[in-house]
Design an enzyme around this catalytic site. Structure first.
Site, short mmCIF file in Angstrom:
data_model
loop_
_atom_site.label_atom_id
_atom_site.label_comp_id
_atom_site.label_asym_id
_atom_site.label_seq_id
_atom_site.Cartn_x
_atom_site.Cartn_y
_atom_site.Cartn_z
N LYS A 87 0.83 -1.22 0.00
CA LYS A 87 0.00 0.00 0.00
C LYS A 87 0.86 1.27 0.00
O LYS A 87 0.56 2.22 -0.72
CB LYS A 87 -0.94 0.02 1.22
CG LYS A 87 -1.92 -1.16 1.26
CD LYS A 87 -2.98 -0.98 2.34
CE LYS A 87 -2.43 -0.95 3.74
NZ LYS A 87 -1.80 -2.22 4.17
N ARG A 93 -9.74 0.57 9.20
CA ARG A 93 -9.14 -0.71 9.58
C ARG A 93 -10.19 -1.66 10.16
O ARG A 93 -9.90 -2.79 10.45
CB ARG A 93 -8.10 -0.39 10.62
CG ARG A 93 -6.86 -1.22 10.75
CD ARG A 93 -5.93 -1.19 9.60
NE ARG A 93 -4.62 -1.68 9.99
CZ ARG A 93 -3.50 -1.06 9.74
NH1 ARG A 93 -3.49 0.06 9.07
NH2 ARG A 93 -2.35 -1.57 10.11
N ARG A 119 11.40 -6.71 5.08
CA ARG A 119 11.33 -5.26 4.84
C ARG A 119 12.37 -4.50 5.68
O ARG A 119 12.51 -4.73 6.86
CB ARG A 119 9.93 -4.77 5.19
CG ARG A 119 9.73 -3.28 4.97
CD ARG A 119 8.29 -2.91 4.80
NE ARG A 119 7.49 -3.06 5.99
CZ ARG A 119 6.18 -2.81 6.05
NH1 ARG A 119 5.54 -2.43 4.96
NH2 ARG A 119 5.51 -2.97 7.16
N ARG A 157 11.37 -2.03 11.00
CA ARG A 157 10.32 -1.49 11.88
C ARG A 157 10.12 -2.43 13.06
O ARG A 157 10.11 -3.65 12.85
CB ARG A 157 9.01 -1.40 11.09
CG ARG A 157 8.73 -0.02 10.54
CD ARG A 157 7.55 -0.01 9.61
NE ARG A 157 6.31 -0.54 10.16
CZ ARG A 157 5.15 -0.49 9.52
NH1 ARG A 157 5.07 0.07 8.32
NH2 ARG A 157 4.06 -0.97 10.06
N ARG A 163 -0.30 -8.96 13.66
CA ARG A 163 -0.87 -7.97 12.72
C ARG A 163 -1.70 -8.66 11.64
O ARG A 163 -2.76 -8.16 11.24
CB ARG A 163 0.25 -7.13 12.09
CG ARG A 163 0.90 -6.18 13.09
CD ARG A 163 2.20 -5.62 12.57
NE ARG A 163 2.03 -4.78 11.41
CZ ARG A 163 2.98 -4.58 10.50
NH1 ARG A 163 4.15 -5.17 10.61
NH2 ARG A 163 2.75 -3.80 9.47
P1 AMP Z 1 0.56 0.29 9.26
O1 AMP Z 1 1.78 1.11 8.98
O2 AMP Z 1 -0.65 0.73 8.51
O3 AMP Z 1 0.81 -1.19 9.14
O4 AMP Z 1 0.18 0.55 10.79
C1 AMP Z 1 1.08 0.27 11.83
C2 AMP Z 1 0.32 0.16 13.14
O5 AMP Z 1 -0.33 1.40 13.44
C3 AMP Z 1 -0.80 -0.88 13.16
O6 AMP Z 1 -0.33 -2.19 13.46
C4 AMP Z 1 -1.70 -0.31 14.27
O7 AMP Z 1 -1.17 -0.58 15.54
C5 AMP Z 1 -1.61 1.18 14.01
N1 AMP Z 1 -2.64 1.66 13.06
C6 AMP Z 1 -2.45 2.12 11.80
N2 AMP Z 1 -3.61 2.50 11.23
C7 AMP Z 1 -4.58 2.23 12.13
C8 AMP Z 1 -6.00 2.37 12.15
N3 AMP Z 1 -6.66 2.85 11.08
N4 AMP Z 1 -6.66 1.99 13.27
C9 AMP Z 1 -6.02 1.51 14.35
N5 AMP Z 1 -4.69 1.34 14.40
C10 AMP Z 1 -3.96 1.70 13.32
#
Ligand code: AMP
Length: 225
Positions: A13, A88, A127, A161, A172
């Site tokens: 994404k 989400r 990654r 990360r 996740r």
């Molecule tokens: P991402 O970079 O989108 O994989 O997000 C990393 C982390 O941020 C996720 O594992 C969640 O802990 C938090 N996070 C990101 N977007 C959301 C969302 N829309 N709602 C809740 N937690 C989020």
């Protein structure tokens, strides 16, 4: 153009958002990036979000919705945006719908980057990110040669990360399956969903995205549900 990019962690994404930004000239709004920025700046919001993020769980809806509301109200989002990592879950999708309804600016399309779980796991464990410019690399794509960022030079460190560690990735992906996957049906029902084959190199996936954006809505199959 108002786009939601759906897809499991590791489906590309972030990378595809970069290409969409260049093509459509609209901002990329990633809740993950916004949250990581808040964590690194140690804001109140960041401190609240950190433990959920470290555990691979979702940050609470009220925090994320407040952040999105503020971000969407900025002038650069007037002509459109690419939402990445948001919504989400169903509650966030309903809140987004309401927010956009109030603004009179409904979503144009929801693109699902579709990829096998085995491939996702490998992409996430491999990654690495340049500490200086944020460019994303993968150790499996260039085995043995990945020592530094080809953009910033050999002083830039490539880091993993914290939530890309194997035990957190499993959580996740589990959270995605339970909470985010129901959005596929949700957006299919309202006729916004388009499924994109994301198991290819960056340019091929982007070509698939462009085709999907131009295709009439509702032409997606049910294989990803
Ligand atoms: P991402 O970079 O989108 O994989 O997000 C990393 C982390 O941020 C996720 O594992 C969640 O802990 C938090 N996070 C990101 N977007 C959301 C969302 N829309 N709602 C809740 N937690 C989020």
């Amino acid at each position: 153009m108002r786009i939601v990019l759906l897809g499991a962690p590791g489906s590309g994404k972030g990378t595809q958002s970069g290409l969409l930004v260049k093509t459509y000239g609209i901002p990329h709004i990633s809740t993950g990036d916004l949250l990581r920025e808040a964590v690194s700046k140690r804001t109140d919001l960041g401190l609240r979000a950190k433990s959920a993020m470290d555990a691979g769980k979702l940050v609470d809806d009220a925090t994320v919705l407040g952040m999105i509301r503020e971000r969407l109200s900025r002038p650069d989002a007037v002509n459109g945006f690419i939402l990445d990592g948001f919504p989400r879950n169903i509650a966030q999708a309903e809140a987004l719908e309401k927010m956009l309804e109030e603004l009179g600016t409904p979503l144009d399309t929801v693109l699902l980057l579709n990829l096998d779980f085995g491939v996702l796991f490998k992409r996430l464990t491999g990654r690495r990110i340049c500490e200086t410019c944020g460019r994303v690399f993968n150790v499996y794509a260039a085995p043995g040669t990945l020592l530094h960022c080809d953009h910033c030079g050999d002083r830039a460190r490539l880091i993993q990360r914290p939530d890309d560690k194997e035990e957190v990735i499993a959580k996740r992906l589990e959270v995605y399956e339970a909470q985010t996957k129901p959005l596929i049906k949700y957006y299919k029902t309202v006729g916004l969903l388009r499924i994109v084959d994301a198991d290819a190199d960056m340019d091929t996936v982007f070509a698939n995205i462009r085709r999907a954006v131009q295709a009439p809505a509702g032409g997606s199959g049910g294989a990803a549900e």
